[in-house]
Design a protein around this motif. Sequence first.
Motif, PDB file in Angstrom:
ATOM      1  N   TYR A 128      -0.740  -6.068  -2.416  1.00  0.00           N
ATOM      2  CA  TYR A 128      -1.810  -5.028  -2.146  1.00  0.00           C
ATOM      3  C   TYR A 128      -2.952  -4.886  -3.429  1.00  0.00           C
ATOM      4  O   TYR A 128      -4.020  -4.877  -2.970  1.00  0.00           O
ATOM      5  CB  TYR A 128      -1.085  -3.542  -1.882  1.00  0.00           C
ATOM      6  CG  TYR A 128      -2.237  -2.320  -1.925  1.00  0.00           C
ATOM      7  CD1 TYR A 128      -2.766  -2.318  -0.649  1.00  0.00           C
ATOM      8  CD2 TYR A 128      -2.021  -1.664  -2.938  1.00  0.00           C
ATOM      9  CE1 TYR A 128      -3.773  -1.367  -0.586  1.00  0.00           C
ATOM     10  CE2 TYR A 128      -3.200  -0.550  -2.696  1.00  0.00           C
ATOM     11  CZ  TYR A 128      -3.893  -0.553  -1.839  1.00  0.00           C
ATOM     12  OH  TYR A 128      -4.751   0.630  -1.569  1.00  0.00           O
ATOM     13  N   LEU A 129      -2.544  -5.098  -4.566  1.00  0.00           N
ATOM     14  CA  LEU A 129      -3.597  -4.782  -5.554  1.00  0.00           C
ATOM     15  C   LEU A 129      -4.721  -5.857  -5.563  1.00  0.00           C
ATOM     16  O   LEU A 129      -5.816  -5.526  -5.901  1.00  0.00           O
ATOM     17  CB  LEU A 129      -2.827  -5.118  -6.988  1.00  0.00           C
ATOM     18  CG  LEU A 129      -1.884  -3.984  -7.201  1.00  0.00           C
ATOM     19  CD1 LEU A 129      -1.320  -4.280  -8.751  1.00  0.00           C
ATOM     20  CD2 LEU A 129      -2.700  -2.520  -7.307  1.00  0.00           C
ATOM     21  N   LEU A 187       3.726  -4.964  -3.939  1.00  0.00           N
ATOM     22  CA  LEU A 187       2.792  -4.309  -4.483  1.00  0.00           C
ATOM     23  C   LEU A 187       1.632  -5.086  -5.414  1.00  0.00           C
ATOM     24  O   LEU A 187       0.257  -4.852  -5.203  1.00  0.00           O
ATOM     25  CB  LEU A 187       3.117  -3.378  -5.762  1.00  0.00           C
ATOM     26  CG  LEU A 187       2.174  -2.506  -6.573  1.00  0.00           C
ATOM     27  CD1 LEU A 187       1.460  -1.708  -5.753  1.00  0.00           C
ATOM     28  CD2 LEU A 187       3.249  -1.805  -7.709  1.00  0.00           C
ATOM     29  N   CYS A 209       1.736   5.070  -7.753  1.00  0.00           N
ATOM     30  CA  CYS A 209       0.627   4.555  -8.591  1.00  0.00           C
ATOM     31  C   CYS A 209      -0.633   5.550  -8.027  1.00  0.00           C
ATOM     32  O   CYS A 209      -1.415   5.768  -9.007  1.00  0.00           O
ATOM     33  CB  CYS A 209       0.043   3.180  -8.220  1.00  0.00           C
ATOM     34  SG  CYS A 209       1.326   1.911  -8.422  1.00  0.00           S
ATOM     35  N   LYS A 229       0.764  -1.199  -0.030  1.00  0.00           N
ATOM     36  CA  LYS A 229       0.032   0.105   0.003  1.00  0.00           C
ATOM     37  C   LYS A 229       0.902   1.357  -0.022  1.00  0.00           C
ATOM     38  O   LYS A 229       0.589   2.457  -0.599  1.00  0.00           O
ATOM     39  CB  LYS A 229      -0.855  -0.147   1.060  1.00  0.00           C
ATOM     40  CG  LYS A 229      -1.899   1.155   1.180  1.00  0.00           C
ATOM     41  CD  LYS A 229      -2.735   1.040   2.543  1.00  0.00           C
ATOM     42  CE  LYS A 229      -3.844   2.228   2.514  1.00  0.00           C
ATOM     43  NZ  LYS A 229      -4.956   2.046   3.422  1.00  0.00           N
ATOM     44  N   PHE A 255       2.190   1.714  -3.529  1.00  0.00           N
ATOM     45  CA  PHE A 255       1.299   2.204  -4.429  1.00  0.00           C
ATOM     46  C   PHE A 255       0.900   3.639  -4.307  1.00  0.00           C
ATOM     47  O   PHE A 255       0.697   4.588  -5.048  1.00  0.00           O
ATOM     48  CB  PHE A 255      -0.091   1.455  -3.809  1.00  0.00           C
ATOM     49  CG  PHE A 255      -1.198   1.761  -4.875  1.00  0.00           C
ATOM     50  CD1 PHE A 255      -1.401   1.001  -6.224  1.00  0.00           C
ATOM     51  CD2 PHE A 255      -2.117   2.885  -4.662  1.00  0.00           C
ATOM     52  CE1 PHE A 255      -2.457   1.280  -6.841  1.00  0.00           C
ATOM     53  CE2 PHE A 255      -3.141   3.172  -5.403  1.00  0.00           C
ATOM     54  CZ  PHE A 255      -3.446   2.428  -6.611  1.00  0.00           C
TER      55      PHE A 255
END
Length: 261
Positions: free
Chosen positions: A257-258, A254, A99, A92, A95
């Motif tokens: 987390y996605l 990552l 992102c 997170k 991200f």
Amino acid sequence: RDDGPTPLPDEIIPSDVPAWWLVKKKNALYYSGEGRGDFGKFLLSSALLTMNDSTDAAEVNRHMPDVLSYINSLEAPAYPGSIDPGMAARGKVIFAGSCGGCHGSYGSNETYPNKLVHTSVIGTDPWLARSNFNDTTVSRWFNNSWFSQGPNPAWLQPFDGYLAPPLDGIWATAPYLHNGSVPALEMMIDSRLRPVYWKRGFGKNTYDIKAMAIRFDKRDKPGGKRVYDTTLKGYGNSGHTFGDQLTPDERKVLLEYLKTL
């Protein structure tokens, strides 16, 4: 004025259908963000070939608010596999720093910026966006038609780039990019893994939940209509290379987390 039939294009530019549950977060439809205003009228326009006259169109249009209400009620499916909470928490943070500026934030205080990114920045295959940006025939017709009239108008505003989409339920939406050229989510954050030629399965059990990918076979050369050839115009898998700068461990957390989105 009737100038006769419009000739067919020399090539077909592909587009992968996005998830319906993302619509409610967007202030514009279509990958290039060109569909503005009343989303219901865009849904109606896609059904024109099934209508005989304006009476049919008026009847379909009467139901559009209900259709949109249903679409806006859809929620992204939860990831059905296991998720490592510690890894996801670390992911997170990655991200948010790498992102979130384009794709928003998720959780109790969600944000989504509806950010349009020029093709010179995102670097993905430009031809879908440019098909309408360079040739305004469709947008000029639409913007001078009934669709752009009345208290709830809709209009097309072509853009030479793409809308950075919300990522709710991204684990379930392979293949990735606007043209479906990337078969696995891991490849979206490491562009070096993307195959030039690949063939997807079309039978049962063709989705790999753990890998967040469609099952595919890498090929050494093009061949057959079911082999995806990224060297063709409109089919390219370049761009969105922002994850290439991350370390292998950062990409691993990552991805974890996605799964939570």
